[in-house]
Write a protein that holds these residues in place. Structure first.
Motif, short mmCIF file in Angstrom:
data_model
loop_
_atom_site.label_atom_id
_atom_site.label_comp_id
_atom_site.label_asym_id
_atom_site.label_seq_id
_atom_site.Cartn_x
_atom_site.Cartn_y
_atom_site.Cartn_z
N ALA A 150 -58.27 -4.05 -12.53
CA ALA A 150 -57.27 -3.25 -13.23
C ALA A 150 -56.69 -4.01 -14.42
O ALA A 150 -56.33 -3.41 -15.42
CB ALA A 150 -56.15 -2.85 -12.25
N GLY B 109 -57.61 -1.39 -16.73
CA GLY B 109 -56.44 -0.53 -16.67
C GLY B 109 -56.56 0.39 -15.46
O GLY B 109 -57.42 0.20 -14.60
N HIS B 110 -55.72 1.40 -15.43
CA HIS B 110 -55.73 2.34 -14.30
C HIS B 110 -56.26 3.70 -14.70
O HIS B 110 -56.14 4.66 -13.94
CB HIS B 110 -54.32 2.46 -13.70
N GLY B 111 -56.83 3.78 -15.88
CA GLY B 111 -57.40 5.04 -16.36
C GLY B 111 -57.95 4.87 -17.75
O GLY B 111 -57.75 3.84 -18.40
N GLN C 57 -56.75 2.69 -21.10
CA GLN C 57 -55.82 1.63 -20.70
C GLN C 57 -56.48 0.25 -20.64
O GLN C 57 -55.89 -0.71 -20.18
CB GLN C 57 -55.22 1.95 -19.33
#
Length: 137
Positions: free
Chosen positions: A47, A51-53, A56
């Motif tokens: 992450a 990122g988380h999506g 990101q």
């Protein structure tokens, strides 16, 4: 569960080449890849990097000379590298390592384009994001 996808090739051997900074991996379908530690680090599935999506992602720079300090097994489906820059949160499934190995050329091109867009090069030191630094009290 050999990887995350049913029927996906499984690793037969993993060799860490410290001098050339490569992870060599041979798969059950006959494919063999030499994946640079730098490529693994800049495309870590963590992450922190991904990122988380979508949108990101954090562009990783200054990783050309990153070493692999350890490669820990995660069940029967992955490994968790510990890189010399302290990064140790990415879990690399067999499927993901196969993806990195088979798509190296495209991934290096995408990385070069992202660097150019950001007006940095791959040796530019990482800049800490605001809010991540420790404040003095």
């Amino acid at each position: 569960m050999a990887g995350l996808k049913t029927g996906a090739p499984t690793p037969l051997e993993l060799t860490v080449h410290s001098k050339s900074r490569m992870l060599e991996i041979a798969f059950s379908d006959g494919m063999r890849f030499r994946i640079p530690f730098e490529l693994m680090r800049v495309y870590s599935p963590s992450a922190e990097v991904q990122g988380h999506g979508p949108g990101q992602e954090t562009l990783q720079t200054g990783k050309r000379d990153v070493d692999l300090d350890a490669l820990d097994p995660v069940g029967n489906y992955a490994v968790q590298p510990r890189f010399s820059d302290g990064h140790d949160t990415g879990i690399f499934s067999w499927d993901y390592l196969y993806f990195l190995g088979s798509q190296q050329e495209r991934l290096w091109q995408e990385y070069a384009e992202r660097l150019k867009t950001a007006n940095v090069d791959r040796d530019t030191p990482m800049v800490a994001k605001s809010g991540n630094a420790c404040a003095s009290h």
